[in-house]
Design an enzyme around this catalytic site. Sequence first.
Site, PDB file in Angstrom:
ATOM      1  N   ASP A  87      35.356   9.556   7.630  1.00  0.00           N
ATOM      2  CA  ASP A  87      36.673   9.880   7.089  1.00  0.00           C
ATOM      3  C   ASP A  87      36.859  11.273   6.490  1.00  0.00           C
ATOM      4  OD1 ASP A  87      36.487   7.213   7.640  1.00  0.00           O
ATOM      5  OD2 ASP A  87      37.140   6.518   5.687  1.00  0.00           O
ATOM      6  N   GLU A 123      25.674   1.399   1.103  1.00  0.00           N
ATOM      7  CA  GLU A 123      26.570   1.991   2.097  1.00  0.00           C
ATOM      8  C   GLU A 123      26.045   3.364   2.556  1.00  0.00           C
ATOM      9  OE1 GLU A 123      30.515   2.362   0.549  1.00  0.00           O
ATOM     10  OE2 GLU A 123      31.451   2.696   2.510  1.00  0.00           O
TER      11      GLU A 123
HETATM   12  C1  GLC Z   1      34.999   3.577   5.612  1.00  0.00           C
HETATM   13  C2  GLC Z   1      34.085   4.331   6.567  1.00  0.00           C
HETATM   14  C3  GLC Z   1      34.218   3.739   7.961  1.00  0.00           C
HETATM   15  C4  GLC Z   1      33.931   2.249   7.904  1.00  0.00           C
HETATM   16  C5  GLC Z   1      34.766   1.543   6.828  1.00  0.00           C
HETATM   17  C6  GLC Z   1      34.321   0.103   6.574  1.00  0.00           C
HETATM   18  O1  GLC Z   1      36.338   3.761   5.930  1.00  0.00           O
HETATM   19  O2  GLC Z   1      34.361   5.680   6.560  1.00  0.00           O
HETATM   20  O3  GLC Z   1      33.346   4.364   8.844  1.00  0.00           O
HETATM   21  O4  GLC Z   1      34.165   1.677   9.141  1.00  0.00           O
HETATM   22  O5  GLC Z   1      34.690   2.212   5.607  1.00  0.00           O
HETATM   23  O6  GLC Z   1      32.960   0.051   6.291  1.00  0.00           O
END
Ligand code: GLC
Length: 419
Positions: free
Chosen positions: A163, A390
């Site tokens: 993102d 994460e």
């Molecule tokens: C965030 C991350 C994305 C992921 C999501 C759920 O938006 O940037 O890559 O898919 O979280 O984990």
Amino acid sequence: MKSKIKIAKKTLINNRRSKYTLPTNTKLYPAQWNWDSAFIALGYSNFNLNYAFKEIETLLSGQWEDGMIPHILFHIKDMNYTPNYKAWSCGKKISSSGITQPPILASVLKLIIERQKFSKKETKKYYPLIFKIKKCLEWFIKYRDPKLTGLISILHPWESGYDNSPLWDKPMSRIKIDTNLSYKRKDNKIVKASQRPLKIDYDRYVTIKNHLRKMKYDPKKLYYKSKFNVVDVGFNSLFLKALKDLDFLLDYINVKNSFLKKYILLNEKKLIKLFNSKKMTFKNKDLKNNSFTEIPSITNFFMLFSDLTNRSINKSLIKSLKKYCKNERYLFPSISPSHKSFEEKRYWRGPVWVNCNWIIYQGLKNKDKKFAEIIRKKTINLVEKKNFREYYSSKSGLGMGAKNFSWSAALYLDFILNR
Ligand code: GLC
């Protein structure tokens, strides 16, 4: 190690709802995410094939009529996420977001079928899934490369999955923030704000999203009208690999596929041009003003995953990757620490992500076994020491963001159980 395997499986099971799995059991991501689910399905395939296929079927059940697989499926109308299903306001059978994410599912399905050694007959049973994936990849070509240039565009940074990467700083800097924005973030109350994207990033994400919504998510118009339109090396690499894996599956079950075969050649030719082997750098193209950006991001090396037929480029890529991480204790920082945009703790601006390591490992294992094995071991060690977080600091290994993160558990299982 054995007990960690057990905990990894338990993490996935605890995050599982009836037909799909949340990215984490905290409130951070209360829905089904596209590429998360693909990684999660792969994790399940190591111990519960039914769950693996259920995960995939549920993700595909949210596919739009035109072929797009949304980046989020809101199976439950939970308001505790921003932007929630009302803010997106789309998806027919299942409420969803109006954008997509990397089509990693094609590669995951191929891996599962290959590892299970399914016969042609057995594979044909999965034709409905393969067909939906085919429709999705054709959607990308039709709507994200309507002029058949050979390269696919993304129309929102969220589509990349990384993102707030510095890859988007330049294209995002030109987005004029809507003056009447009204949204309330929840993510930075759950995770430390210093580890999440900035307010200005969110303002721009929501501005682009609102604009897409205003155009009713009409894919024919969006390519030309979206405020953001970038050809990204990492995304195109994952796309090329998806095309190749789908092609393999279609050949296996004797389904003709000449259009995708042609596009594979074109995509590969054009992708290679984004790598400058003299300077050992990669270029993203911003189609809004035809300019190029060069940011040292680990996602550029996803090109190794796409199994280019050109061996000398693969060699240069590996050399360049070794240089990229030469001084690092924990691999791979998402952005090179020597670059001015690197931030040790802020989300996609520096931390280590297990899914990136897995993608690079898959790309390396048939090209440089020794290096691949180093990545595998280092990732396993990091996760065993710091748990299923994460993301992690590349400097200290500190675990950050969500706890009990599904894809970290899923891919840990895959690293350990599939050499
Ligand atoms: C965030 C991350 C994305 C992921 C999501 C759920 O938006 O940037 O890559 O898919 O979280 O984990």
